[in-house]
Scaffold this active site. Structure first.
Site, PDB file in Angstrom:
ATOM      1  N   THR A   1       7.763   4.044  -6.086  1.00  0.00           N
ATOM      2  CA  THR A   1       8.643   2.898  -6.271  1.00  0.00           C
ATOM      3  C   THR A   1       7.756   1.656  -6.323  1.00  0.00           C
ATOM      4  O   THR A   1       6.874   1.476  -5.473  1.00  0.00           O
ATOM      5  CB  THR A   1       9.758   2.814  -5.205  1.00  0.00           C
ATOM      6  OG1 THR A   1      10.564   1.667  -5.489  1.00  0.00           O
ATOM      7  CG2 THR A   1       9.221   2.737  -3.784  1.00  0.00           C
ATOM      8  N   GLU A   2       7.957   0.846  -7.363  1.00  0.00           N
ATOM      9  CA  GLU A   2       6.967  -0.178  -7.668  1.00  0.00           C
ATOM     10  C   GLU A   2       6.917  -1.301  -6.641  1.00  0.00           C
ATOM     11  O   GLU A   2       6.002  -2.114  -6.664  1.00  0.00           O
ATOM     12  CB  GLU A   2       7.167  -0.726  -9.080  1.00  0.00           C
ATOM     13  CG  GLU A   2       8.463  -1.483  -9.307  1.00  0.00           C
ATOM     14  CD  GLU A   2       9.577  -0.585  -9.820  1.00  0.00           C
ATOM     15  OE1 GLU A   2       9.546   0.633  -9.544  1.00  0.00           O
ATOM     16  OE2 GLU A   2      10.486  -1.118 -10.498  1.00  0.00           O
ATOM     17  N   ASN A   3       7.890  -1.356  -5.741  1.00  0.00           N
ATOM     18  CA  ASN A   3       7.771  -2.337  -4.675  1.00  0.00           C
ATOM     19  C   ASN A   3       6.787  -1.908  -3.579  1.00  0.00           C
ATOM     20  O   ASN A   3       6.628  -2.634  -2.598  1.00  0.00           O
ATOM     21  CB  ASN A   3       9.148  -2.706  -4.088  1.00  0.00           C
ATOM     22  CG  ASN A   3       9.953  -1.508  -3.648  1.00  0.00           C
ATOM     23  OD1 ASN A   3      10.026  -0.514  -4.359  1.00  0.00           O
ATOM     24  ND2 ASN A   3      10.553  -1.581  -2.479  1.00  0.00           N
TER      25      ASN A   3
ATOM     26  N   SER B   1       0.294  -1.663  -6.251  1.00  0.00           N
ATOM     27  CA  SER B   1       1.371  -0.831  -6.785  1.00  0.00           C
ATOM     28  C   SER B   1       1.458  -0.955  -8.301  1.00  0.00           C
ATOM     29  O   SER B   1       1.633   0.036  -9.014  1.00  0.00           O
ATOM     30  CB  SER B   1       2.700  -1.228  -6.154  1.00  0.00           C
ATOM     31  OG  SER B   1       3.715  -0.340  -6.558  1.00  0.00           O
TER      32      SER B   1
END
Lengths: 226, 235, 226, 235
Positions: free
Chosen positions: C61-63, C103
């Site tokens: 998840t890019e967060n 990320s």
């Protein structure tokens, strides 16, 4: 922080030249409490001995650590814990480790307050030559010198003022391959502390010599701070 | 990258390396050198290699022997000259090995750029010096800057302290150095670790290299604290 | 991995259109074991339910997380643990956390094997429009869409083939603001799986329609895979 | 930067913020929002601010109220639109606040670049889209790339989990998000933490933000796990 009244630089002229340890102490005296500092390999490492604990000065080593402590006892040498000169060091409370890109980001991003480097030559405008003697058969090596020279908020040089064959290291224009352009703000030597930069070379403090003798020795016209 | 594979030997972990491959080798002096993997590369036999590493071998360590045996066509590094870098020195002086000398911060940032998908970047480091000669430059916000390009590799050889079952890595002290960025910049990242621990045994907050970057892992018993031979070398 | 004999796409033409869950399952079936996968917000999140455990598929998840697990029980909601849609999630064994630059470096550096995104429009050449409806009074927002679209090794789209007012979303040329150029390689819809790219649109599999009906519906000439 | 100072209140930690300052605010949705520091900024009174933050406020949270009160001249963010971003939406539609919309990865990389001394970088993200219009671009290794510049700030407001006595920080889960890069990109980094622990209590291998980046720390009791109010907001 340094002598700024005009009598300072000149009345101190008859003191003796500094030893290497004294130069290191003089460098250390100019480093503000709470600073983050990187000491280049060679002479500048001596500065560490003069950074009194309790002043909150933290040492950075560009191979990936903040909070570097002194050399370990022989039994405590840890080959995974070395400084930029590949010499075993120790870890102080509050230390942290990071990888090379993060370590150089710290340096290149202007987060290190003071970097103390050695030099082959420094120009009156603050150019630095400290990575190559220019010898045609030498194996070149640069390491972090170029990043350190321009990355710190303040880059100063600790060196002898003359080469072993008595040629000045403070010069009008560097003849050796450059490390960085206009990056040095002050040099600390056995005979004088001298500011360099766009305003040229200006004597801050003299040890065992006079302003005139220094100018003759270097073949340079030197200003005075203030 | 697909899930990390756990190999029984350094040679198996290394796998196939083609002649002419670009190989990144972690380590800063002795700290963090993947000695067993470089030994495996010696044994494996690939030649004409481009080696990206901060140094160019010490004494008779495996990288020095790789150079001595004429297997390295080019070194990309920041500090090849050491008191005991005699094999590199000889190979360099005889013209047997080419050298691309890169300031250490540019070396690190270029490796990171390769891993991060950055096409090129401007940096003040090196401007006005021989190492920026012929490079594109421009003035940005009043500072002269040089355009630098990423360094990619076919294989990265790295030493870490521990790996878990999905290839997450933690390192030890200043042995971390180039490992975490090199594994991101190579098509294949091969890691030797002191210890493989069960998945879940590493704190997710303290993982330095997520397993996504790791292709092969080999556990070399006692490879921590220089016990792989690195301690025997002068610093 | 997908049907490649020429009978495949055509004999399957009389199956019923897929439900959203079936589209998600179809997407999941194409994801190789051991893959690292990012699922965009909206429809693509359904794919997670069809990624059987034991195949070693890891969700990014890019967060700032790898190893994302399903939604927590209500009592276990942790506001510090959310996905890119700001929905509470959980942590699986082997998870790791990292900051935003790391990320997105993971995404932009080509380390994520498959990214599944929703779309407003996809062009036959693989252009993607999924961040803006182009409405003049809309508050724009892009999030990580542009990075995800071009960063993954393989970007696929999961969407309905038609808008709510029955206009095709697979188009010759996107009319909405682009997210990325030539970045999509395959679309999964209720009526068909279609490859897109420099070779144009080629039908991989049909559900409840025929090649000809699909061409008429979209107003496009479609190729066939192989 | 000189050693971190420990403040008794969020307002004291915040210190002086000038009108027109650029302020980075950490957080991704509710996770990692430095709610108390943004409340302090509301109280402190600076206006004409440029705010760099992934989102533009939720409901009536402090950032939303900062916008509502006309204190923000410009938002630099990737995802201002939320189901409950009514204050931003109104201010944007009325032209009261300017918006620079930045892809999230570019936002992160530009903040990192500011902290790392990178003058500019090329990235494929955004090429051919409206968000790259008017930007310089070039083809590198066959890929069209856009030139992006760093984002610097005067102040960064960040939430971490724990700080030690020299300002080293660790974060918690996905609340880490923008904190570690924002503190590197600001002239002054102000951090609210759940807990201050003695120097030496954080594992040097697990420190995420070294203290060098931290200028002021305030301990806000119970500020972990969204207890500062973030949990009350819809996701």
């Amino acid at each position: 922080m340094t002598a700024t009244d005009t009598s300072g630089p000149h009345t101190s002229g008859r003191r003796a030249p500094l030893t290497k340890a004294e130069i290191a102490a003089r460098v250390a005296a100019d480093i503000p409490a709470g600073s983050y500092v990187n000491l280049g390999i060679g002479l500048p490492t001596l500065v560490a001995d003069h950074l009194a604990t309790g002043r909150g000065i933290t040492l950075h080593t560009e191979n990936g650590m903040l909070g570097m402590g002194p050399s370990p006892e022989p039994d405590d040498v840890d080959p995974d814990l070395v400084n930029a000169g590949k010499i075993p060091v120790t870890e102080l409370p509050g230390a942290s480790y990071f990888h090379q890109a993060d370590s150089f980001a710290m340096m290149r991003g202007g987060h290190i307050d003071v970097c103390v480097l050695g030099a082959f030559q420094v120009s009156t405008s603050g150019d630095l030559a400290n990575w190559s003697t220019g010898a045609p058969d030498a194996v070149p090596a640069v390491g972090g010198a170029m990043d350190l020279a321009i990355g710190a908020r303040r880059t100063v040089v600790m060196m002898t003022l003359l080469t072993k064959d008595s040629r000045p290291k403070l010069v009008e224009r560097c003849t050796l391959p450059l490390t960085g352009v206009g990056c040095v703000s002050r040099i600390y030597t056995e005979l004088a502390v001298i500011d360099v930069g766009i305003d040229g070379a200006r004597v801050v403090e003299l040890f065992g010599t006079t302003h005139g003798e220094l100018e003759d020795m270097l073949g340079l016209k030197l200003g005075r701070t203030r | 990258m697909s899930a990390a594979r756990f190999a029984k030997s350094a040679l198996e972990a290394l796998g196939d390396v083609a002649d002419g491959a670009t190989v990144m080798i972690g380590g800063f002096g002795p700290a963090g050198q993947p000695t067993d993997l470089v030994e495996a590369l010696l044994e494996q036999g690939a030649s004409g290699l481009v080696v990206v590493s901060n140094n160019a071998g010490n004494g008779d360590d495996p990288l020095a022997r790789l150079i001595q045996r004429g297997r390295v066509a080019k070194m990309v590094c920041s500090f090849p000259r050491q008191v005991d870098s005699w094999h590199f020195d000889a190979a360099y002086r005889s013209g047997q090995v080419e050298l691309e000398l890169v300031p250490q911060g540019n070396l690190a940032e270029r490796i990171r750029a390769a891993g991060a998908g950055i096409g090129a970047f401007y940096t003040p480091t090196g401007f006005g010096t021989p190492l920026a000669e012929g490079k594109e430059h421009r003035r940005i916000s009043g500072v002269d800057q040089v355009l630098e390009y990423p360094i990619h590799a076919d294989v990265a050889l790295v030493r870490a302290d521990r790996a878990d079952g999905v290839g997450n890595l933690v390192y030890r002290k200043t042995a971390r150095n180039f490992g975490p960025i090199m594994v991101t910049a190579a098509r294949r990242a091969v890691v030797q670790v002191r210890e493989v621990v069960p998945t879940g045994a590493l704190d997710p907050e303290a993982v330095v290299t997520p397993g996504i970057y790791v292709d092969a892992v080999v556990e070399i018993a006692g490879s921590a604290r220089g016990a792989t031979g690195a301690t025997e070398e002068p610093a």
